[in-house]
Design a protein around this motif. Structure first.
Motif, mmCIF file in Angstrom:
data_model
loop_
_atom_site.group_PDB
_atom_site.id
_atom_site.type_symbol
_atom_site.label_atom_id
_atom_site.label_comp_id
_atom_site.label_asym_id
_atom_site.label_seq_id
_atom_site.Cartn_x
_atom_site.Cartn_y
_atom_site.Cartn_z
ATOM 1 N N LEU A 33 0.850 -1.186 0.000
ATOM 2 C CA LEU A 33 0.000 0.000 0.000
ATOM 3 C C LEU A 33 0.886 1.236 0.000
ATOM 4 O O LEU A 33 1.806 1.342 0.820
ATOM 5 C CB LEU A 33 -0.886 0.014 1.255
ATOM 6 N N GLU A 34 0.617 2.173 -0.929
ATOM 7 C CA GLU A 34 1.258 3.481 -0.838
ATOM 8 C C GLU A 34 0.259 4.461 -0.240
ATOM 9 O O GLU A 34 -0.842 4.624 -0.763
ATOM 10 C CB GLU A 34 1.739 3.995 -2.197
ATOM 11 N N VAL A 35 0.649 5.093 0.855
ATOM 12 C CA VAL A 35 -0.200 6.078 1.532
ATOM 13 C C VAL A 35 0.115 7.455 0.959
ATOM 14 O O VAL A 35 1.278 7.858 0.907
ATOM 15 C CB VAL A 35 0.073 6.069 3.054
ATOM 16 N N GLY A 36 -0.906 8.172 0.519
ATOM 17 C CA GLY A 36 -0.675 9.499 -0.065
ATOM 18 C C GLY A 36 0.107 9.413 -1.355
ATOM 19 O O GLY A 36 1.204 9.963 -1.480
ATOM 20 N N SER A 37 -0.455 8.715 -2.340
ATOM 21 C CA SER A 37 0.265 8.444 -3.596
ATOM 22 C C SER A 37 0.484 9.687 -4.453
ATOM 23 O O SER A 37 1.330 9.669 -5.346
ATOM 24 C CB SER A 37 -0.496 7.402 -4.418
ATOM 25 N N GLY A 38 -0.279 10.744 -4.218
ATOM 26 C CA GLY A 38 -0.079 11.958 -4.999
ATOM 27 C C GLY A 38 -0.325 11.738 -6.484
ATOM 28 O O GLY A 38 -1.324 11.134 -6.878
ATOM 29 N N THR A 39 0.613 12.165 -7.316
ATOM 30 C CA THR A 39 0.434 12.113 -8.774
ATOM 31 C C THR A 39 0.321 10.682 -9.308
ATOM 32 O O THR A 39 -0.292 10.454 -10.345
ATOM 33 C CB THR A 39 1.619 12.787 -9.490
ATOM 34 N N GLY A 40 0.957 9.726 -8.618
ATOM 35 C CA GLY A 40 0.966 8.341 -9.092
ATOM 36 C C GLY A 40 2.274 7.932 -9.740
ATOM 37 O O GLY A 40 2.457 6.768 -10.098
ATOM 38 N N GLN A 41 3.217 8.866 -9.869
ATOM 39 C CA GLN A 41 4.484 8.548 -10.541
ATOM 40 C C GLN A 41 5.279 7.474 -9.802
ATOM 41 O O GLN A 41 5.801 6.545 -10.425
ATOM 42 C CB GLN A 41 5.339 9.817 -10.675
ATOM 43 N N HIS A 45 6.350 3.737 -11.360
ATOM 44 C CA HIS A 45 7.775 3.393 -11.516
ATOM 45 C C HIS A 45 8.124 2.141 -10.717
ATOM 46 O O HIS A 45 8.818 1.248 -11.216
ATOM 47 C CB HIS A 45 8.657 4.552 -11.047
ATOM 48 N N PHE A 46 7.650 2.081 -9.461
ATOM 49 C CA PHE A 46 7.953 0.919 -8.623
ATOM 50 C C PHE A 46 7.408 -0.363 -9.260
ATOM 51 O O PHE A 46 8.074 -1.393 -9.291
ATOM 52 C CB PHE A 46 7.350 1.081 -7.223
ATOM 53 N N ALA A 47 6.181 -0.290 -9.763
ATOM 54 C CA ALA A 47 5.542 -1.470 -10.359
ATOM 55 C C ALA A 47 6.306 -1.936 -11.599
ATOM 56 O O ALA A 47 6.444 -3.144 -11.837
ATOM 57 C CB ALA A 47 4.093 -1.151 -10.713
ATOM 58 N N GLN A 48 6.786 -0.991 -12.377
ATOM 59 C CA GLN A 48 7.520 -1.352 -13.598
ATOM 60 C C GLN A 48 8.875 -1.976 -13.273
ATOM 61 O O GLN A 48 9.381 -2.800 -14.024
ATOM 62 C CB GLN A 48 7.702 -0.110 -14.472
ATOM 63 N N ILE A 68 -3.545 9.312 -10.987
ATOM 64 C CA ILE A 68 -3.090 7.920 -10.832
ATOM 65 C C ILE A 68 -3.762 7.029 -11.879
ATOM 66 O O ILE A 68 -3.101 6.210 -12.536
ATOM 67 C CB ILE A 68 -3.399 7.401 -9.406
ATOM 68 N N LYS A 69 -5.069 7.198 -12.044
ATOM 69 C CA LYS A 69 -5.802 6.404 -13.046
ATOM 70 C C LYS A 69 -5.249 6.643 -14.443
ATOM 71 O O LYS A 69 -5.126 5.709 -15.251
ATOM 72 C CB LYS A 69 -7.292 6.757 -13.004
ATOM 73 N N ALA A 74 -2.187 4.922 -19.176
ATOM 74 C CA ALA A 74 -1.169 5.289 -20.167
ATOM 75 C C ALA A 74 -0.035 4.278 -20.232
ATOM 76 O O ALA A 74 0.539 4.038 -21.307
ATOM 77 C CB ALA A 74 -0.616 6.668 -19.851
ATOM 78 N N THR A 75 0.286 3.665 -19.097
ATOM 79 C CA THR A 75 1.414 2.723 -19.049
ATOM 80 C C THR A 75 0.959 1.268 -19.137
ATOM 81 O O THR A 75 1.788 0.367 -19.254
ATOM 82 C CB THR A 75 2.217 2.906 -17.745
ATOM 83 N N ASN A 76 -0.360 1.068 -19.042
ATOM 84 C CA ASN A 76 -0.924 -0.287 -19.082
ATOM 85 C C ASN A 76 -0.273 -1.186 -18.017
ATOM 86 O O ASN A 76 0.012 -2.354 -18.264
ATOM 87 C CB ASN A 76 -0.769 -0.903 -20.482
#
Length: 204
Positions: A33-41, A45-48, A68-69, A74-76
């Motif tokens: 879980l990321e708390v306070g993900s903000g923009t989603g960047q 990046h972590f997932a990739q 985030i959505k 965009a990155t699928n």
């Protein structure tokens, strides 16, 4: 999609810490879980970069949910779930997070922009949803025993408190005590760029 230059510049160092801390569990699929993900960047990046983690981003702001959505689309990226609304100062089960369901919780540049009630919520919630041996990782600038160094961090603390008297650099000793009261212990501290630190707390 919103863009944070800070997130773009610090994600690689944070990713290296994550890989190091979770490497011994890379043989299985983890849930974070990321708390306070903000923009989603960060979460994208972590997932990739770390394929063995499924990520749950969260934020309290609709604008950030939309960003985030947009990044997910965009990155699928398949290992990032749709964002949830999480107010850390409220019971986390309200957001659908079950007890002992997470292997990792990460909070990046959150605590200095938050009240003490928020910090309490982060440690209380993490203590409830982390599995045994799970980790809470917080990143940002900190005070140590009431002392803030260097001068640029002192200036930052002053500016934050001018913006909101409840904000400011959290003290590591206070966080250590909060952690201990919620079944976590400070395992180690990692020095990061620009006088920031990663604090790694382990669920006992």
């Amino acid at each position: 999609m919103l863009v944070s230059p800070q997130a773009e510049s610090n994600w690689e160092g944070l990713c290296a810490v994550l890989e190091d801390v979770l490497e011994d569990q890379s043989h299985r699929q983890l849930f974070a879980l990321e708390v306070g993900s903000g923009t989603g960047q960060h979460v994208i990046h972590f997932a990739q970069k770390i394929p063995f983690i499924t990520w749950q981003p969260s934020d309290i702001t609709e604008e950030y949910h939309n960003s985030i959505k947009a990044y997910i689309a965009a990155t699928n990226t398949k290992s990032v779930l749709q964002p949830i609304h999480l107010d850390v100062s409220e019971p986390w089960e309200k957001s659908g997070l079950a007890g002992k369901s997470c292997d990792a919780v990460i909070a990046i540049n959150l605590l200095q922009y938050s009240s003490f009630k928020t910090a309490e919520g982060v440690f209380s919630g993490a203590g409830q949803i982390l599995r045994q041996n799970g980790v809470l990782i917080t990143y940002g600038p900190y005070a140590m025993n009431g002392i803030i160094t260097p001068s640029c961090n002192e200036d930052l603390d002053v500016e934050l408190r001018k913006t909101n008297p409840e904000w400011g650099l959290p003290d590591m000793d206070v966080l250590r005590q909060l952690a201990y009261g919620n079944g976590l212990r400070l395992e180690r501290m990692v020095e990061m760029e620009e006088y920031n630190k990663c604090l790694i707390f382990r669920k006992l």
